[in-house]
Design an enzyme around this catalytic site. Structure first.
Site, mmCIF file in Angstrom:
data_model
loop_
_atom_site.group_PDB
_atom_site.id
_atom_site.type_symbol
_atom_site.label_atom_id
_atom_site.label_comp_id
_atom_site.label_asym_id
_atom_site.label_seq_id
_atom_site.Cartn_x
_atom_site.Cartn_y
_atom_site.Cartn_z
ATOM 1 N N ASP A 58 4.146 -13.409 -81.522
ATOM 2 C CA ASP A 58 5.535 -13.320 -81.953
ATOM 3 C C ASP A 58 6.044 -14.730 -82.239
ATOM 4 O O ASP A 58 5.846 -15.632 -81.422
ATOM 5 C CB ASP A 58 6.374 -12.660 -80.854
ATOM 6 C CG ASP A 58 7.747 -12.234 -81.322
ATOM 7 O OD1 ASP A 58 8.440 -13.043 -81.975
ATOM 8 O OD2 ASP A 58 8.149 -11.095 -81.022
ATOM 9 N N HIS A 65 17.110 -0.919 -79.007
ATOM 10 C CA HIS A 65 16.778 -2.332 -79.228
ATOM 11 C C HIS A 65 15.639 -2.583 -80.202
ATOM 12 O O HIS A 65 15.016 -3.636 -80.161
ATOM 13 C CB HIS A 65 16.528 -3.062 -77.901
ATOM 14 C CG HIS A 65 17.652 -2.900 -76.933
ATOM 15 N ND1 HIS A 65 18.860 -3.518 -77.103
ATOM 16 C CD2 HIS A 65 17.759 -2.149 -75.819
ATOM 17 C CE1 HIS A 65 19.671 -3.167 -76.120
ATOM 18 N NE2 HIS A 65 19.032 -2.340 -75.326
ATOM 19 N N GLN A 66 15.362 -1.635 -81.100
ATOM 20 C CA GLN A 66 14.355 -1.874 -82.139
ATOM 21 C C GLN A 66 14.999 -2.691 -83.255
ATOM 22 O O GLN A 66 16.017 -2.298 -83.816
ATOM 23 C CB GLN A 66 13.824 -0.554 -82.702
ATOM 24 C CG GLN A 66 12.733 -0.734 -83.744
ATOM 25 C CD GLN A 66 12.198 0.587 -84.275
ATOM 26 O OE1 GLN A 66 12.741 1.655 -84.025
ATOM 27 N NE2 GLN A 66 11.124 0.512 -85.033
ATOM 28 N N GLU A 67 14.396 -3.827 -83.577
ATOM 29 C CA GLU A 67 14.934 -4.713 -84.613
ATOM 30 C C GLU A 67 14.189 -4.587 -85.937
ATOM 31 O O GLU A 67 14.771 -4.765 -86.992
ATOM 32 C CB GLU A 67 14.888 -6.169 -84.140
ATOM 33 C CG GLU A 67 15.774 -6.450 -82.941
ATOM 34 C CD GLU A 67 17.259 -6.327 -83.248
ATOM 35 O OE1 GLU A 67 17.669 -6.676 -84.372
ATOM 36 O OE2 GLU A 67 18.009 -5.856 -82.375
ATOM 37 N N ASN A 101 10.076 0.113 -78.579
ATOM 38 C CA ASN A 101 11.441 0.596 -78.784
ATOM 39 C C ASN A 101 11.531 1.447 -80.053
ATOM 40 O O ASN A 101 10.854 1.158 -81.031
ATOM 41 C CB ASN A 101 12.413 -0.583 -78.929
ATOM 42 C CG ASN A 101 12.328 -1.548 -77.771
ATOM 43 O OD1 ASN A 101 12.209 -1.162 -76.631
ATOM 44 N ND2 ASN A 101 12.379 -2.838 -78.078
ATOM 45 N N HIS A 133 6.001 -0.892 -83.303
ATOM 46 C CA HIS A 133 5.330 -2.057 -82.734
ATOM 47 C C HIS A 133 5.464 -2.057 -81.219
ATOM 48 O O HIS A 133 6.417 -1.538 -80.664
ATOM 49 C CB HIS A 133 5.859 -3.369 -83.323
ATOM 50 C CG HIS A 133 7.330 -3.602 -83.175
ATOM 51 N ND1 HIS A 133 8.269 -2.934 -83.934
ATOM 52 C CD2 HIS A 133 8.022 -4.428 -82.359
ATOM 53 C CE1 HIS A 133 9.479 -3.351 -83.599
ATOM 54 N NE2 HIS A 133 9.357 -4.255 -82.636
ATOM 55 N N PHE A 134 4.455 -2.619 -80.595
ATOM 56 C CA PHE A 134 4.424 -2.791 -79.149
ATOM 57 C C PHE A 134 4.505 -4.281 -78.855
ATOM 58 O O PHE A 134 3.800 -5.076 -79.478
ATOM 59 C CB PHE A 134 3.123 -2.235 -78.550
ATOM 60 C CG PHE A 134 3.041 -0.739 -78.559
ATOM 61 C CD1 PHE A 134 3.308 -0.018 -77.403
ATOM 62 C CD2 PHE A 134 2.703 -0.051 -79.714
ATOM 63 C CE1 PHE A 134 3.237 1.365 -77.405
ATOM 64 C CE2 PHE A 134 2.631 1.328 -79.725
ATOM 65 C CZ PHE A 134 2.902 2.043 -78.573
ATOM 66 N N HIS A 135 5.357 -4.643 -77.917
ATOM 67 C CA HIS A 135 5.451 -6.027 -77.456
ATOM 68 C C HIS A 135 4.552 -6.178 -76.231
ATOM 69 O O HIS A 135 4.559 -5.310 -75.349
ATOM 70 C CB HIS A 135 6.880 -6.356 -77.002
ATOM 71 C CG HIS A 135 7.888 -6.333 -78.094
ATOM 72 N ND1 HIS A 135 8.267 -7.461 -78.771
ATOM 73 C CD2 HIS A 135 8.608 -5.306 -78.617
ATOM 74 C CE1 HIS A 135 9.192 -7.143 -79.659
ATOM 75 N NE2 HIS A 135 9.419 -5.837 -79.585
#
Length: 144
Positions: A39, A97-99, A91, A104-106
Site C-alpha cells: 500500500d 470504510h471501503q475507499e 470492507n 481488496h483485502f488489507h
C-alpha cells in the site's frame, strides 16, 4: 463482452490499472486470479493489499472461483513479515470504510500496541437477547 457501464468502471478503476501494469506497484505475489502489492499510503510499515484480478466492487459480487487464493496470499504476506500481530481486513461499501470500488483485502502489521502503528479499531458491542439471537440465527440459516 462486458456491458458499457461495467467496462467504464473497470477502465477507471485504479486497482484494475495496477493489475494491467498501467500504474506501477510494488508487487509481492501474483497468481492467475490475484495480485498483491504494498500500500502506498500505509497504516503501518508493510501494509499490503491483496486483490482479485477480476473486477467486482464488493465481495458478494465476486464469483467464487475468483476468491480461491486471496486469503492464502494474505496469510503468506503476514507470515513473511514476521509480526505476531496483524489485521486482515476487507470492507464493502462506503459506510463500511471501503475507499476503492474493487474488492481488496488489507494485510496490516501491528508491530506494537501503540495507536500510532497499524490499524486502530473500536468494537462497540451490542446487547442482544438470546431470543433475538435465536430468531436471527434461524432467518440466516434459511437463506443459506
Amino acid at each position: 463482452m462486458a456491458a458499457p457501464s461495467t467496462a467504464k468502471t473497470v477502465a477507471s478503476c485504479i486497482f484494475c490499472k495496477i493489475v494491467k501494469g498501467e500504474i506501477p506497484s510494488f508487487k509481492l505475489i501474483e497468481t492467475e486470479t490475484s495480485y498483491s502489492f504494498l500500500d502506498v499510503n500505509p497504516l503501518a510499515k508493510g501494509h499490503s493489499l491483496v486483490i482479485p484480478k477480476y473486477h467486482a466492487e464488493k465481495l458478494h459480487q465476486l464469483p467464487d472461483e475468483e476468491t480461491k487464493d486471496l486469503i492464502v496470499i494474505a496469510k503468506k504476506i503476514a507470515v513473511a513479515q514476521g509480526f505476531e500481530n496483524y489485521n486482515i481486513l476487507q470492507n464493502n461499501g462506503r459506510i463500511a470504510h471501503q475507499e476503492v470500488d474493487h474488492v481488496h483485502f488489507h494485510v496490516i502489521p501491528k508491530p506494537s500496541a501503540s495507536d500510532a502503528e497499524g490499524l486502530v479499531i473500536g468494537w462497540p458491542q451490542q446487547k442482544i437477547s438470546m431470543d433475538e439471537l435465536s430468531k436471527l440465527h434461524e432467518e440466516i440459516k434459511q437463506r443459506l
